[in-house]
Write an enzyme that holds these catalytic residues in place. Structure first.
Site, PDB file in Angstrom:
ATOM      1  N   ASN A   9      37.676  40.747  43.720  1.00 47.33           N
ATOM      2  CA  ASN A   9      38.843  41.072  42.890  1.00 47.33           C
ATOM      3  C   ASN A   9      39.581  42.274  43.504  1.00 47.33           C
ATOM      4  O   ASN A   9      38.847  43.354  43.490  1.00 47.33           O
ATOM      5  CB  ASN A   9      38.188  41.474  41.522  1.00 47.33           C
ATOM      6  CG  ASN A   9      39.292  42.020  40.611  1.00 47.33           C
ATOM      7  OD1 ASN A   9      40.356  42.040  40.938  1.00 47.33           O
ATOM      8  ND2 ASN A   9      38.900  42.658  39.388  1.00 47.33           N
ATOM      9  N   TRP A  10      40.813  42.160  43.819  1.00 44.43           N
ATOM     10  CA  TRP A  10      41.227  43.220  44.614  1.00 44.43           C
ATOM     11  C   TRP A  10      41.822  44.274  43.638  1.00 44.43           C
ATOM     12  O   TRP A  10      42.243  45.195  44.184  1.00 44.43           O
ATOM     13  CB  TRP A  10      42.443  42.856  45.703  1.00 44.43           C
ATOM     14  CG  TRP A  10      41.943  42.068  46.726  1.00 44.43           C
ATOM     15  CD1 TRP A  10      40.716  41.795  47.240  1.00 44.43           C
ATOM     16  CD2 TRP A  10      42.673  41.524  47.961  1.00 44.43           C
ATOM     17  NE1 TRP A  10      40.700  41.218  48.574  1.00 44.43           N
ATOM     18  CE2 TRP A  10      41.870  40.904  48.937  1.00 44.43           C
ATOM     19  CE3 TRP A  10      44.180  41.203  48.059  1.00 44.43           C
ATOM     20  CZ2 TRP A  10      42.382  40.153  50.082  1.00 44.43           C
ATOM     21  CZ3 TRP A  10      44.614  40.526  49.127  1.00 44.43           C
ATOM     22  CH2 TRP A  10      43.752  40.135  50.187  1.00 44.43           C
ATOM     23  N   LYS A  11      41.950  43.827  42.403  1.00 42.61           N
ATOM     24  CA  LYS A  11      42.557  44.774  41.425  1.00 42.61           C
ATOM     25  C   LYS A  11      44.075  45.126  42.007  1.00 42.61           C
ATOM     26  O   LYS A  11      44.842  44.244  42.680  1.00 42.61           O
ATOM     27  CB  LYS A  11      41.737  45.813  41.184  1.00 42.61           C
ATOM     28  CG  LYS A  11      40.140  45.642  40.876  1.00 42.61           C
ATOM     29  CD  LYS A  11      39.429  46.456  40.217  1.00 42.61           C
ATOM     30  CE  LYS A  11      38.014  45.976  39.790  1.00 42.61           C
ATOM     31  NZ  LYS A  11      37.258  46.853  39.216  1.00 42.61           N
ATOM     32  N   HIS A  94      38.981  40.411  32.077  1.00 42.40           N
ATOM     33  CA  HIS A  94      38.535  41.664  32.793  1.00 42.40           C
ATOM     34  C   HIS A  94      38.458  42.861  31.966  1.00 42.40           C
ATOM     35  O   HIS A  94      39.272  43.213  31.092  1.00 42.40           O
ATOM     36  CB  HIS A  94      39.146  41.896  34.073  1.00 42.40           C
ATOM     37  CG  HIS A  94      38.352  42.976  34.957  1.00 42.40           C
ATOM     38  ND1 HIS A  94      38.365  43.932  34.810  1.00 42.40           N
ATOM     39  CD2 HIS A  94      37.650  42.171  35.995  1.00 42.40           C
ATOM     40  CE1 HIS A  94      37.464  44.615  35.800  1.00 42.40           C
ATOM     41  NE2 HIS A  94      36.838  43.753  36.633  1.00 42.40           N
ATOM     42  N   GLU A  96      38.671  45.804  32.430  1.00 37.43           N
ATOM     43  CA  GLU A  96      39.884  46.671  32.739  1.00 37.43           C
ATOM     44  C   GLU A  96      41.133  46.258  31.734  1.00 37.43           C
ATOM     45  O   GLU A  96      41.796  47.179  31.134  1.00 37.43           O
ATOM     46  CB  GLU A  96      40.197  47.154  34.151  1.00 37.43           C
ATOM     47  CG  GLU A  96      39.141  47.878  34.895  1.00 37.43           C
ATOM     48  CD  GLU A  96      38.918  47.480  36.340  1.00 37.43           C
ATOM     49  OE1 GLU A  96      39.814  46.983  36.879  1.00 37.43           O
ATOM     50  OE2 GLU A  96      38.147  47.923  37.032  1.00 37.43           O
ATOM     51  N   GLU A 166      29.863  41.334  33.891  1.00 35.47           N
ATOM     52  CA  GLU A 166      30.105  42.648  34.382  1.00 35.47           C
ATOM     53  C   GLU A 166      29.706  43.710  33.372  1.00 35.47           C
ATOM     54  O   GLU A 166      30.733  44.072  32.823  1.00 35.47           O
ATOM     55  CB  GLU A 166      31.577  42.775  34.988  1.00 35.47           C
ATOM     56  CG  GLU A 166      32.143  41.502  35.907  1.00 35.47           C
ATOM     57  CD  GLU A 166      33.238  42.000  36.754  1.00 35.47           C
ATOM     58  OE1 GLU A 166      32.968  42.260  37.793  1.00 35.47           O
ATOM     59  OE2 GLU A 166      34.116  42.579  36.288  1.00 35.47           O
ATOM     60  N   GLY A 172      32.733  50.071  39.649  1.00 32.76           N
ATOM     61  CA  GLY A 172      33.124  51.083  40.413  1.00 32.76           C
ATOM     62  C   GLY A 172      32.468  52.489  40.257  1.00 32.76           C
ATOM     63  O   GLY A 172      32.852  53.340  40.749  1.00 32.76           O
ATOM     64  N   SER A 212      29.430  46.940  41.329  1.00 37.62           N
ATOM     65  CA  SER A 212      29.138  47.584  42.530  1.00 37.62           C
ATOM     66  C   SER A 212      28.292  46.704  43.176  1.00 37.62           C
ATOM     67  O   SER A 212      27.230  47.067  43.854  1.00 37.62           O
ATOM     68  CB  SER A 212      28.464  48.956  41.924  1.00 37.62           C
ATOM     69  OG  SER A 212      29.130  49.724  41.373  1.00 37.62           O
ATOM     70  N   GLY A 233      34.598  44.082  43.277  1.00 40.26           N
ATOM     71  CA  GLY A 233      35.752  44.754  43.342  1.00 40.26           C
ATOM     72  C   GLY A 233      35.956  45.574  44.658  1.00 40.26           C
ATOM     73  O   GLY A 233      36.133  44.887  45.650  1.00 40.26           O
ATOM     74  N   GLY A 234      35.397  46.826  44.659  1.00 37.80           N
ATOM     75  CA  GLY A 234      35.619  47.887  45.645  1.00 37.80           C
ATOM     76  C   GLY A 234      35.398  47.013  47.194  1.00 37.80           C
ATOM     77  O   GLY A 234      35.989  47.097  48.064  1.00 37.80           O
TER      78      GLY A 234
HETATM   79  P1  13P Z   1      33.252  46.979  41.709  1.00 41.16           P
HETATM   80  O1  13P Z   1      32.653  46.004  42.460  1.00 41.16           O
HETATM   81  O2  13P Z   1      34.136  47.921  42.374  1.00 41.16           O
HETATM   82  O3  13P Z   1      32.025  47.703  40.927  1.00 41.16           O
HETATM   83  O4  13P Z   1      34.135  46.254  40.486  1.00 41.16           O
HETATM   84  C1  13P Z   1      33.590  45.261  39.751  1.00 41.16           C
HETATM   85  C2  13P Z   1      34.829  44.460  39.238  1.00 41.16           C
HETATM   86  O5  13P Z   1      35.239  44.874  38.374  1.00 41.16           O
HETATM   87  C3  13P Z   1      35.125  43.251  39.587  1.00 41.16           C
HETATM   88  O6  13P Z   1      35.934  42.365  38.868  1.00 41.16           O
END
Ligand code: 13P
Length: 249
Positions: A9-11, A94, A96, A166, A172, A212, A233-234
């Site tokens: 997930n590149w956000k 998600h 967020e 999640e 993050g 993470s 994510g990251g």
């Molecule tokens: P991180 O891997 O950066 O913690 O993010 C997880 C996430 O929100 C994937 O959708």
């Protein structure tokens, strides 16, 4: 045996030229995996990502959609629009989006239904806050979110839904749930699905862990009995790091 599905997930990251360069780097690194590889990219990258990922085993997803097919919803993108350019997956709900954009269990449910009606496969996120975890509510929160998300779906649709567990406090932050904790939460989600839709369906549903995930912890997490891969994510922003997660075995 369920397959493992590893989704990035590149956000809100990566411009089209960066997306193209990334996929060109990732493709040879993951070409031999038996795991499913998905990249969920910003809307502005979708078309470029789809073209670049042609003739590879990388599948492309969006990160959100509107539940209506069309209409006066300035700034929104529908499932039908995503499908029209051959997008295959879409992340729905998600944390967020729940936190910053008023996504609710009700809109999540409507979006999942619209995704299926238009031939997209949803990746549906559930997860508890730190406060909910500390007050012992993790299981009740995540099973309720799952129940409301899947409400009114057919067994076949539930089977084809990917759920991403999640925990919000792990996103993050560099903090991961322990593999046992993550596995137990995912088992609780699977048990709930069994109660609602039967054992057959529950055993087929892919349930990922997210929060993470890195190449260092992927193997431990993804080797657990009920964790069917991850939503990353990251660590998905670097093709080499992401390829190591995909090739975790
Ligand atoms: P991180 O891997 O950066 O913690 O993010 C997880 C996430 O929100 C994937 O959708």
């Amino acid at each position: 045996m369920r397959r493992k599905v590893i989704a990035g997930n590149w956000k809100m990251n990566m411009l089209p030229n960066e997306a193209i360069e990334y996929i060109d780097k990732l493709a040879p690194l993951v070409k031999d995996t038996k795991n499913e590889v998905i990249l969920c990219v910003p809307y502005t990258d979708l078309f470029y990502a789809l073209l670049t990922a042609q003739n590879t085993n990388i599948k492309i997803g969006a990160q959100n959609m509107h539940f209506a097919e069309k209409g006066a919803y300035t700034g929104e993108v529908s499932a039908k629009m995503l499908k029209s350019i051959n997008v295959e997956y879409v992340i729905i709900g998600h944390s967020e989006r729940r936190q910053y954009f008023n996504e609710t269990d009700e809109t999540v449910n409507k979006k999942i239904k619209s995704a299926f009606e238009n031939g997209l496969k949803p990746i549906v996120c559930v997860g508890e806050t730190l406060e909910e975890r500390e007050s012992g509510k993790t299981e009740s929160i995540i099973t309720k979110q799952t129940e409301l998300a899947l409400d009114g779906l057919t067994n076949e649709q539930v089977e084809n839904t990917i759920i991403a567990y999640e925990p919000i406090w792990a996103i993050g932050t560099g903090k991961t749930a322990t593999s046992e904790d993550a596995n137990n939460s995912i088992k609780a989600i699977r048990n709930k699905i069994e109660k609602l839709y039967g054992k057959d369906v529950a055993e087929k549903v892919i349930i990922q862990y997210g929060g993470s995930v890195k190449s260092k912890n992927a193997k431990e997490l993804f080797s657990m009995s009920d964790i069917d891969g991850g939503l990353v994510g990251g660590a998905s922003l670097d093709p080499e790091e992401f390829s190591k997660i995909v090739n975790f075995e």
